[in-house]
Motif scaffolding. Structure first.
Motif, PDB file in Angstrom:
ATOM      1  N   TYR A  13       2.805  -1.277  16.919  1.00 28.63           N
ATOM      2  CA  TYR A  13       3.046  -0.633  15.786  1.00 28.63           C
ATOM      3  C   TYR A  13       2.348  -1.318  14.710  1.00 28.63           C
ATOM      4  O   TYR A  13       2.146  -2.623  14.985  1.00 28.63           O
ATOM      5  N   VAL A  14       1.955  -0.796  13.512  1.00 27.39           N
ATOM      6  CA  VAL A  14       1.456  -1.557  12.378  1.00 27.39           C
ATOM      7  C   VAL A  14       2.087  -0.961  11.127  1.00 27.39           C
ATOM      8  O   VAL A  14       2.684   0.126  10.866  1.00 27.39           O
ATOM      9  N   ALA A  15       1.914  -1.813  10.107  1.00 31.29           N
ATOM     10  CA  ALA A  15       2.353  -1.447   8.715  1.00 31.29           C
ATOM     11  C   ALA A  15       1.935  -2.471   7.685  1.00 31.29           C
ATOM     12  O   ALA A  15       1.941  -3.755   7.988  1.00 31.29           O
ATOM     13  N   GLY A  16       1.862  -2.056   6.496  1.00 32.56           N
ATOM     14  CA  GLY A  16       1.535  -2.845   5.465  1.00 32.56           C
ATOM     15  C   GLY A  16       0.014  -2.751   5.268  1.00 32.56           C
ATOM     16  O   GLY A  16      -0.639  -2.024   5.783  1.00 32.56           O
ATOM     17  N   ASN A  17      -0.516  -3.960   4.559  1.00 33.12           N
ATOM     18  CA  ASN A  17      -1.808  -3.959   4.174  1.00 33.12           C
ATOM     19  C   ASN A  17      -3.012  -4.078   5.501  1.00 33.12           C
ATOM     20  O   ASN A  17      -4.011  -3.916   5.282  1.00 33.12           O
ATOM     21  N   ILE A  18      -2.433  -4.287   6.605  1.00 40.05           N
ATOM     22  CA  ILE A  18      -3.221  -4.501   7.701  1.00 40.05           C
ATOM     23  C   ILE A  18      -3.725  -2.964   8.103  1.00 40.05           C
ATOM     24  O   ILE A  18      -4.749  -2.909   8.746  1.00 40.05           O
ATOM     25  N   THR A  19      -3.052  -2.000   7.437  1.00 41.49           N
ATOM     26  CA  THR A  19      -3.411  -0.668   7.736  1.00 41.49           C
ATOM     27  C   THR A  19      -4.347   0.054   6.643  1.00 41.49           C
ATOM     28  O   THR A  19      -4.757   1.106   6.476  1.00 41.49           O
ATOM     29  N   GLY A  20      -4.583  -0.930   5.520  1.00 42.90           N
ATOM     30  CA  GLY A  20      -5.444  -0.457   4.513  1.00 42.90           C
ATOM     31  C   GLY A  20      -4.825  -1.055   3.281  1.00 42.90           C
ATOM     32  O   GLY A  20      -3.536  -1.336   2.859  1.00 42.90           O
ATOM     33  N   ILE A  21      -5.609  -1.368   2.206  1.00 38.97           N
ATOM     34  CA  ILE A  21      -5.181  -2.336   1.165  1.00 38.97           C
ATOM     35  C   ILE A  21      -4.445  -1.396  -0.132  1.00 38.97           C
ATOM     36  O   ILE A  21      -4.898  -0.579  -0.591  1.00 38.97           O
ATOM     37  N   GLU A  22      -3.281  -1.595  -0.371  1.00 39.60           N
ATOM     38  CA  GLU A  22      -2.362  -0.823  -1.175  1.00 39.60           C
ATOM     39  C   GLU A  22      -1.441  -1.659  -1.505  1.00 39.60           C
ATOM     40  O   GLU A  22      -1.280  -2.995  -1.586  1.00 39.60           O
ATOM     41  N   SER A  23      -0.324  -0.993  -2.483  1.00 37.48           N
ATOM     42  CA  SER A  23       0.664  -1.921  -3.081  1.00 37.48           C
ATOM     43  C   SER A  23       1.793  -2.503  -2.397  1.00 37.48           C
ATOM     44  O   SER A  23       1.813  -1.503  -1.232  1.00 37.48           O
ATOM     45  N   ALA A  24       2.689  -3.354  -2.842  1.00 38.45           N
ATOM     46  CA  ALA A  24       3.652  -3.803  -2.206  1.00 38.45           C
ATOM     47  C   ALA A  24       4.683  -2.661  -1.765  1.00 38.45           C
ATOM     48  O   ALA A  24       5.574  -2.458  -0.926  1.00 38.45           O
ATOM     49  N   LYS A  25       4.884  -1.687  -2.745  1.00 37.68           N
ATOM     50  CA  LYS A  25       5.673  -0.665  -2.729  1.00 37.68           C
ATOM     51  C   LYS A  25       5.498   0.358  -1.484  1.00 37.68           C
ATOM     52  O   LYS A  25       6.234   1.108  -0.905  1.00 37.68           O
ATOM     53  N   VAL A  26       3.984   0.645  -1.284  1.00 35.33           N
ATOM     54  CA  VAL A  26       3.589   1.436  -0.338  1.00 35.33           C
ATOM     55  C   VAL A  26       3.684   0.707   1.199  1.00 35.33           C
ATOM     56  O   VAL A  26       4.205   1.229   2.120  1.00 35.33           O
ATOM     57  N   ALA A  27       3.571  -0.600   1.046  1.00 39.51           N
ATOM     58  CA  ALA A  27       3.619  -1.571   2.386  1.00 39.51           C
ATOM     59  C   ALA A  27       5.277  -1.424   2.531  1.00 39.51           C
ATOM     60  O   ALA A  27       5.462  -1.113   4.013  1.00 39.51           O
TER      61      ALA A  27
END
Length: 399
Positions: free
Chosen positions: A325-339
């Motif tokens: 599984y993956v989560a956070g900015n490794i999946t694409g650069i977004e905000s901390a709230k999205v992560a």
């Protein structure tokens, strides 16, 4: 054997650990830093409602909640390899081997650099390093500095540095070379800034951005007439018509050579001058930190609006590799709230796949929360983020 090992104790990793542990999964989190929080530890900004987002407080709250659910943490531990077996993962670290039924990689993002003459001198650092020095270690990166690279990250951190009492000369562009063509083009940079006009600190910025977004023919006119000395945000000049040619110094940073540039980024001869500074921040933007997952069989897809190459995954944060599984900015650069929201989805997906999850609507609700956080994000690192997400979600996932 662990049921879930998470690599990365940032907002995504912590949120995933909590979501999984709440549903009965045994979780261990590994991180190379000495404390939890990841990039949260350096974040400090004002939300649109006037409330300040304090990353240190957010990290502390997440960590305290994780401890309540008996999540195990291994700090100051580097993961250097992972290997998939038929029914478990081997996670190799500098502190020994960990075994786990499921593996979640939440390693976040790293910074692009911008090579230019003098960039290896002591006193030259990434903008993120300056943020960590000021906000995490409470050490000023210097007394009087300059930021090379104009983007949402550099502008946001520039304000944080100013709040920390750091004097900044200006935020300027790098001179053009083969590796930074987009970052050195005034028109391209202005176009990206215009998309963020709603975040501008002054009515003039907001109105200018609004008009150029609505009336595209104004863009070239604005770039041509943009003041050479720039326009100020929080008292810091943003100069899209000025570039650093060289960083100067013998044993450390002593100054920079700057010059005015044309709307197409060409140096205007005779405009060169030297500015005395004692530190330089380079802001080349962020990209997903995917090296660890690169040793697995997980495929990648190149999506510029997500920051580059990202591991293929679905909205449930599952990859095509079973129990990965993956989560956070490794999946694409977004905000901390999205992560953070993505982390919850990933944790619930693990709990579901390990047959612990009782509420079968929980994952769908969490996925919708991710979309809500994305749509309401104060900062979007790329205006086409939803397009990139839709492209990625179209990839086939077979577990």
């Amino acid at each position: 054997m662990n049921q879930l090992v998470i690599v990365g104790a940032g907002p995504a990793g912590l949120s995933a650990a909590i979501a999984a542990a709440k549903n009965g999964v045994n979780v261990t989190v590994i991180d190379e830093f000495m404390k939890p929080g990841g990039r949260l530890l350096g974040q400090l900004h004002e939300e649109s409602n006037g409330i300040w987002w304090n990353g240190v407080d957010e990290a502390t709250n997440l960590f305290n909640e994780a401890i309540e659910f008996h999540i195990q943490f291994q700090f100051e531990t580097s993961v250097h390899h992972v290997k998939k077996h038929s029914n478990h993962w081997d996670i190799q670290t500098d502190k020994g081997m960990f075994k786990s039924q499921a593996l979640l990689v939440a390693t976040g993002a790293a910074e692009h650099s911008i090579p230019l003459p003098g960039w290896t001198l002591p006193g030259v650092m990434s903008i993120g390093a300056a943020q960590v020095m000021a906000n995490v270690h409470h050490v000023k990166p210097g007394h009087h500095g300059i930021i090379i690279g104009i983007n949402v990250l550099s502008i946001a951190i520039a304000r944080e540095l100013k709040l920390a009492g750091v004097q900044l000369e200006s935020i300027v562009l790098p001179s053009c070379n083969l590796l930074n063509k987009e970052a050195s083009q005034p028109g391209v940079v202005f176009q990206k800034l215009a998309k963020l006009a709603h975040l501008a600190p002054s009515p003039l910025f907001k109105m200018g951005g609004f008009l150029t977004n609505k009336l595209s023919f104004l863009e070239k006119l604005v770039v041509r007439s943009f003041p050479k000395n720039g326009l100020k945000a929080w008292g810091i000049p943003i100069q899209i018509r000025r570039a650093v040619i060289e960083i100067l110094g013998e044993e450390k940073v002593e100054g920079v050579k700057v010059a005015d540039i044309t709307p197409s980024g060409v140096i205007m001869k005779g405009t060169e001058k030297i500015i005395d500074v004692d530190f330089v921040c380079i802001a080349g933007g962020l990209y997903p930190l995917t090296e660890l997952i690169g040793v697995t069989a997980c495929p990648f897809k190149f999506i510029p609006s997500l920051g580059g190459h990202v591991p293929v995954h679905n909205e449930q944060m599952q990859t095509p590799v079973e129990k990965l599984y993956v989560a956070g900015n490794i999946t694409g650069i977004e905000s901390a709230k999205v992560a953070k929201a993505q982390g919850k989805v990933a944790g619930l997906s693990v709990a579901h796949d390990l047959h612990y999850l009782q509420d079968h609507n929980a994952i769908d609700d969490a996925v919708q929360h991710v979309k809500k956080m994305r749509d309401h994000a104060l900062i979007q690192f790329h205006p086409d983020i939803n397009k990139g997400r839709n492209e990625l979600n179209g990839a086939s996932i077979t577990n």
